[in-house]
Design an enzyme around this catalytic site. Structure first.
Site, PDB file in Angstrom:
ATOM      1  N   LYS A   1      18.156   8.998  45.740  1.00 39.43           N
ATOM      2  CA  LYS A   1      17.900   8.905  44.297  1.00 39.43           C
ATOM      3  C   LYS A   1      16.832   7.859  44.002  1.00 39.43           C
ATOM      4  O   LYS A   1      16.149   7.931  42.989  1.00 39.43           O
ATOM      5  CB  LYS A   1      19.194   8.580  43.550  1.00 39.43           C
TER       6      LYS A   1
ATOM      7  N   SER B   1      16.808  26.030  41.817  1.00 37.62           N
ATOM      8  CA  SER B   1      16.908  25.890  40.361  1.00 37.62           C
ATOM      9  C   SER B   1      15.826  24.955  39.843  1.00 37.62           C
ATOM     10  O   SER B   1      15.499  23.950  40.474  1.00 37.62           O
ATOM     11  CB  SER B   1      18.288  25.323  40.011  1.00 37.62           C
TER      12      SER B   1
ATOM     13  N   CYS C   1      20.476  19.494  42.670  1.00 37.40           N
ATOM     14  CA  CYS C   1      20.912  18.124  42.320  1.00 37.40           C
ATOM     15  C   CYS C   1      20.617  17.108  43.407  1.00 37.40           C
ATOM     16  O   CYS C   1      20.506  15.919  43.128  1.00 37.40           O
ATOM     17  CB  CYS C   1      22.416  18.064  42.097  1.00 37.40           C
TER      18      CYS C   1
ATOM     19  N   GLU D   1      20.431  29.609  33.695  1.00 40.05           N
ATOM     20  CA  GLU D   1      19.426  30.085  34.660  1.00 40.05           C
ATOM     21  C   GLU D   1      20.045  31.134  35.587  1.00 40.05           C
ATOM     22  O   GLU D   1      19.434  32.161  35.887  1.00 40.05           O
ATOM     23  CB  GLU D   1      18.910  28.885  35.466  1.00 40.05           C
TER      24      GLU D   1
ATOM     25  N   GLU E   1      13.906   9.917  44.307  1.00 41.34           N
ATOM     26  CA  GLU E   1      13.807  10.914  43.239  1.00 41.34           C
ATOM     27  C   GLU E   1      13.230  10.310  41.954  1.00 41.34           C
ATOM     28  O   GLU E   1      12.444  10.958  41.256  1.00 41.34           O
ATOM     29  CB  GLU E   1      15.190  11.520  42.959  1.00 41.34           C
TER      30      GLU E   1
ATOM     31  N   GLU F   1       6.803  14.938  39.134  1.00 38.03           N
ATOM     32  CA  GLU F   1       7.094  16.125  38.315  1.00 38.03           C
ATOM     33  C   GLU F   1       8.268  15.884  37.362  1.00 38.03           C
ATOM     34  O   GLU F   1       8.557  16.711  36.504  1.00 38.03           O
ATOM     35  CB  GLU F   1       7.379  17.354  39.201  1.00 38.03           C
TER      36      GLU F   1
ATOM     37  N   CYS G   1      28.348  13.934  47.549  1.00 37.54           N
ATOM     38  CA  CYS G   1      27.987  12.559  47.142  1.00 37.54           C
ATOM     39  C   CYS G   1      29.069  11.533  47.436  1.00 37.54           C
ATOM     40  O   CYS G   1      28.762  10.343  47.565  1.00 37.54           O
ATOM     41  CB  CYS G   1      27.675  12.529  45.661  1.00 37.54           C
TER      42      CYS G   1
ATOM     43  N   GLU H   1      21.856  25.165  34.327  1.00 34.28           N
ATOM     44  CA  GLU H   1      21.873  25.924  35.582  1.00 34.28           C
ATOM     45  C   GLU H   1      22.660  27.218  35.412  1.00 34.28           C
ATOM     46  O   GLU H   1      22.312  28.258  35.977  1.00 34.28           O
ATOM     47  CB  GLU H   1      22.468  25.069  36.702  1.00 34.28           C
TER      48      GLU H   1
HETATM   49 FE1  HC1 Z   1      25.673  13.145  43.032  1.00 32.96          FE
HETATM   50 FE2  HC1 Z   1      24.770  14.463  41.119  1.00 32.96          FE
HETATM   51  S1  HC1 Z   1      26.784  14.850  42.086  1.00 32.96           S
HETATM   52  S2  HC1 Z   1      23.782  14.485  43.179  1.00 32.96           S
HETATM   53  O1  HC1 Z   1      26.219  13.660  44.525  1.00 32.96           O
HETATM   54  O2  HC1 Z   1      24.435  16.315  40.827  1.00 32.96           O
HETATM   55  O3  HC1 Z   1      23.883  11.031  44.020  1.00 32.96           O
HETATM   56  O4  HC1 Z   1      28.135  11.448  42.517  1.00 32.96           O
HETATM   57  O5  HC1 Z   1      25.017  11.636  40.592  1.00 32.96           O
HETATM   58  O6  HC1 Z   1      22.130  13.477  39.925  1.00 32.96           O
HETATM   59  O7  HC1 Z   1      26.167  14.162  38.436  1.00 32.96           O
HETATM   60  C1  HC1 Z   1      24.676  11.754  43.703  1.00 32.96           C
HETATM   61  C2  HC1 Z   1      27.189  12.031  42.793  1.00 32.96           C
HETATM   62  C3  HC1 Z   1      25.130  12.586  41.278  1.00 32.96           C
HETATM   63  C4  HC1 Z   1      23.153  13.900  40.330  1.00 32.96           C
HETATM   64  C5  HC1 Z   1      25.614  14.284  39.436  1.00 32.96           C
END
Ligand code: HC1
Ligand code: SF4
Length: 574
Positions: free
Chosen positions: A357, A318, A298, A281, A360, A365, A503, A278
């Site tokens: 998640k 991103s 994220c 980028e 996700e 993709e 998070c 990132e």
């Molecule tokens: Fe998160 Fe991340 S910080 S998004 O909050 O960018 O879920 O802890 O795991 O993937 O590293 C969540 C936390 C986490 C991602 C990272």
């Protein structure tokens, strides 16, 4: 200031304080159910009633402001009987399968029944059946356990400005659901899970994927690899009664090993790769190679929100996969190839503070060039807590362990990812050093820390100013999006997290009762543990991570290069 008497004790509090808060400050707990401070202040459930001298009826203390000279009684016979009757009526419409309920050990309703001395339910209904709605990848609703407190709907509407759930029908038929009783997977739910952590009962819970993980662990053909997210190590202890903000990283690693995982790696390590990608980028966009502001990617709740409500911002987001997905991608390529294991035989489990998640990991993709999905199952912190308990591991007796090194060394920059502002600070630690050729290299960017919903800062670097913004909670994200759209807010780099505070306050985190959430800043306590971890770490900038250096040198090539793009980036397709 306002002076009043509560249970004949003189109390002085600021004007505007509610009776419930004033009583608390004087050492009296008033039980409540629907009240969630700043989110659901509707005085609807009537559990928090008190007597106020001169008032005709009992008043709901959570919304009743103090007045000068007021005399309040919180524990009279009349108050106790009223609360008991109200709770009995709520229980008469609640399917009480407490023994097998996912919330049995931390249900606010069961706690209330005990606190109010309910030893029998006179009006219990004997014909209540589960009313399961489990269409979405992250959540199960059982309205037979819903008490209509509206905490979930208030969070979804006010905190997240998504507003896909609300009361349907009227009177006895009232129930919570989506408009026209559509399934949750048919509406614009972003899978954030904030409704789950707001729910006082077992009416809402995450979809339990622990069975899939146990099956993989029992399959001799599977090589099962696990990695926990940054914030999980400062919250998992709450599942075992430890104080909020206890860092249990070492015990967590030992627990994962004793559960039978073949490798215990760290998503923090992948977060360092995210900064490399990132950061690269961002530097390229600053030099004219793409749209600004660059917006972080994220948080899958934010990505889903962007696709639904701000698709025109897609070019700003991103292309980096999230650390969870970079983790799985590296395990099923670099690790698999280095160890000579067929990636199809590897089963990757992530432990996340997040319910989005779970959504996700299914996104198409994200698929790797070798055909694998990076992560097979994403468990919440709560699910890991249950697995540890069910395996008979005495968590507080566990010795500290350390991650397997190949993808298990990380930096303080990665640790702070779990708090709002952490991704931005981690990126600045690397990017500012690179932008100034090492001339400027501050370690801490405290302007972007803290629990405010929107934080801004700008940094004067030789030849350019870098303007950044951090927002968490989708209501705040929307404020910033609107500002970017109408030109009133101008930034180069923006961090968005769907959950308020980031998070550490995700929808998959251990659930704290409202009477804790209302009076303790649990977000700040959890975040403080991450910043403490950062301070104590040997490496504090992602590019100093020796694993990062080895993997780029031996496998990925340059950050932002061809192979890194193939494995660690994606194109959102909606
Ligand atoms: Fe998160 Fe991340 S910080 S998004 O909050 O960018 O879920 O802890 O795991 O993937 O590293 C969540 C936390 C986490 C991602 C990272
Ligand atoms: Fe609303 Fe989030 Fe719950 Fe979906 S998961 S219903 S968006 S609070």
């Amino acid at each position: 200031m306002v002076s009043l008497r509560i249970n004949d004790i003189p109390v002085t509090v600021p004007a505007g304080t509610t009776v419930l808060e004033a009583a608390r400050s004087a050492g009296f707990n008033i039980p409540s159910l629907c009240f969630l401070k700043d989110i659901n202040e509707i005085g609807a459930c009537r559990i928090c009633v008190v007597e106020v001298k001169g008032a005709k009826s009992l008043v709901a203390s959570c919304v009743y402001p103090v007045t000068e000279g007021m005399e309040v009684y919180t524990n009279t016979e009349r108050v106790r009987k009223s609360r008991q009757l109200t709770l009995e009526l709520i229980l008469s419409n609640h399917r009480m399968d407490c023994l097998t309920c996912a919330r049995n050990s931390h249900c606010e309703l069961r706690q209330l029944a005990s606190d109010l001395g309910i030893d029998a339910v006179r009006y219990a209904s004997d014909n209540m059946y589960p009313q399961i709605e489990d269409s979405a990848p992250h959540l199960v609703r059982d309205n037979s356990k819903c008490v209509l407190c509206r905490r979930c709907t208030a969070v979804c509407r006010a905190t997240q400005e998504v507003g896909v759930i609300g009361p349907n029908d009227r009177g006895f038929a009232t129930h919570i659901g989506c408009a026209f009783d559509r399934d949750l997977n048919e509406v614009d739910c972003v899978s954030c899970g904030q409704c789950i952590v707001a729910c006082p009962t077992g009416a809402l819970s995450e979809k339990d994927d622990t069975g899939k993980v146990l099956a993989a662990l029992n399959d001799p053909k599977k090589h099962v690899v696990v990695g926990p997210a940054p914030s999980v190590r400062v919250t998992l202890g709450e599942c075992f009664g430890m104080p909020i903000g206890t860092n249990v990283e070492g015990k967590m690693v030992t627990a994962l090993r004793r559960l039978g995982f073949d490798k215990v790696f760290d998503v923090d390590t992948a977060a360092d790769f995210t900064i490399m990608e990132e950061g690269t980028e961002f530097l390229s966009r600053l030099n004219g190679g793409g749209k600004l502001p660059l917006i972080t990617s994220c948080s899958p709740g934010w990505i889903r929100y962007m696709e639904q409500h701000a698709p025109e911002m897609m070019a700003n987001v991103s292309s980096c996969k999230s650390p969870q997905q970079m983790f799985g991608s590296l395990v099923k390529t670099y690790y698999a190839e280095t160890m000579g294991i067929d990636p199809d035989d590897i089963f990757v489990v992530s432990i996340m503070p997040c319910t989005a998640k779970k959504y996700e990991v299914r996104r198409e993709e994200q698929r790797l060039p070798n055909g694998c999905m990076p992560v097979d199952v994403s468990l919440t912190t709560r699910e890991l807590g249950r697995m540890i308990t069910q395996a008979g591991l005495l968590f507080d007796h566990l010795p500290d362990g350390t991650f397997d090194e190949m993808l298990g060394i990380s930096t303080g920059a990665a640790a702070i990812f779990g708090a709002s502002g952490g991704v931005m600070e981690a990126a600045l630690r690397t990017v500012v050093e690179q932008l100034t050729d090492g001339g400027m290299a501050p370690l801490e960017y405290k302007e972007v820390r803290g629990m405010e919903g929107v934080k801004e800062a700008s940094y004067e670097l030789p030849g350019r100013t870098v303007r950044v913004c951090v927002a968490s909670g989708l209501h705040n994200v929307k404020l910033v999006l609107d500002g970017i759209r109408d030109g009133s807010m101008q930034y180069d780099f923006v961090e968005f997290m769907a959950c308020p505070g980031g998070c550490i306050n995700g929808g998959g985190q251990p659930i704290q009762h409202a009477d804790v959430r209302n009076f303790t800043d649990i977000k700040a306590l959890r975040a403080a543990a991450l910043y403490k971890q950062d301070e104590d770490m040997e490496y504090r900038r992602s590019h100093k991570n020796p694993v990062v250096q080895t993997v780029y040198h031996a496998y990925l090539g340059e950050p932002g290069g061809h192979k890194a793009h193939e494995l660690l980036h994606c194109t959102y397709i909606k």
